[in-house]
Design an enzyme around this catalytic site. Sequence first.
Site, PDB file in Angstrom:
ATOM      1  CG  ASP A  14      -0.214  50.425  -6.831  1.00  0.00           C
ATOM      2  OD1 ASP A  14      -0.348  49.315  -7.380  1.00  0.00           O
ATOM      3  OD2 ASP A  14      -1.182  51.134  -6.490  1.00  0.00           O
ATOM      4  CG  ASP A  16      -5.134  49.985 -11.318  1.00  0.00           C
ATOM      5  OD1 ASP A  16      -5.553  50.730 -12.218  1.00  0.00           O
ATOM      6  OD2 ASP A  16      -4.817  48.801 -11.522  1.00  0.00           O
ATOM      7  CB  THR A 109       0.697  47.063 -11.465  1.00  0.00           C
ATOM      8  OG1 THR A 109      -0.742  47.023 -11.537  1.00  0.00           O
ATOM      9  CG2 THR A 109       1.258  46.446 -12.740  1.00  0.00           C
ATOM     10  CB  SER A 110      -2.408  43.590  -8.460  1.00  0.00           C
ATOM     11  OG  SER A 110      -1.734  43.533  -7.224  1.00  0.00           O
ATOM     12  CE  LYS A 141       1.438  45.614  -5.543  1.00  0.00           C
ATOM     13  NZ  LYS A 141       1.079  46.956  -6.069  1.00  0.00           N
ATOM     14  CG  ASP A 166      -3.990  52.988  -4.085  1.00  0.00           C
ATOM     15  OD1 ASP A 166      -5.232  52.903  -4.124  1.00  0.00           O
ATOM     16  OD2 ASP A 166      -3.245  52.125  -4.604  1.00  0.00           O
TER      17      ASP A 166
END
Length: 219
Positions: A14, A16, A109-110, A141, A166
């Site tokens: 991931d 961020d 990643t989003s 997600k 995270d």
Amino acid sequence: MPNLTLKARALLLDMDGTLVDSDAVVERVWRAWAESHGLAPARVFAIMHGRQGHATMAALLPDRPSAVNHEENARLLAQETADVEGVVAVPGAPAFLAAAQRVPHALVTSADLALATARMGAAGLAMPDVRITAESVSASKPDPEGFLKGAAELGADPADCVVFEDSAAGIAAARAAGMRVVGIGARAAAHKPTAHAATWEQVTLTPEPDGTALLTIAT
């Protein structure tokens, strides 16, 4: 407690909150959005991490048309991409990424590609060759689609992957994909990942001769 050791054929990372500390800009942009809609910022912050922006909006404003959420999310993405003040690498992430160059790995990643490129660049981190961004998936997600696509791109079975995350949404997505997950940082600790490291300094990556990664997490 003894150290925990995991073996992986592929690593899914991931961005961020995991590789990049972007909390300052994320909270600036989303605080303004929350206040413009009469929402308490704390309520927004509690669910936004790990999700695509339109998914956060849908959860908070369930009666609003999806098209409006996507249009507004595009505006917020542009703001976040232009604002990199305070964006830095999470301590230990540069060394881990350097070690990961010798094993299959992907960014999942989003963020969209423009935002991911801006933040990884601002943090001084090399962008992995394989990346699954918002444009790559149809569901945010905690849906596992992104991690499953990352595994497929790397030619690895989900059970042979280790995810680094995270957020609650990200950890749930990894679990739904049938993958082990190492939680990085304080936010991850409450969501029962397979293993937890307060910082990247607690994670050692040793590339094995067969191309796999031996991960040691100091507990």
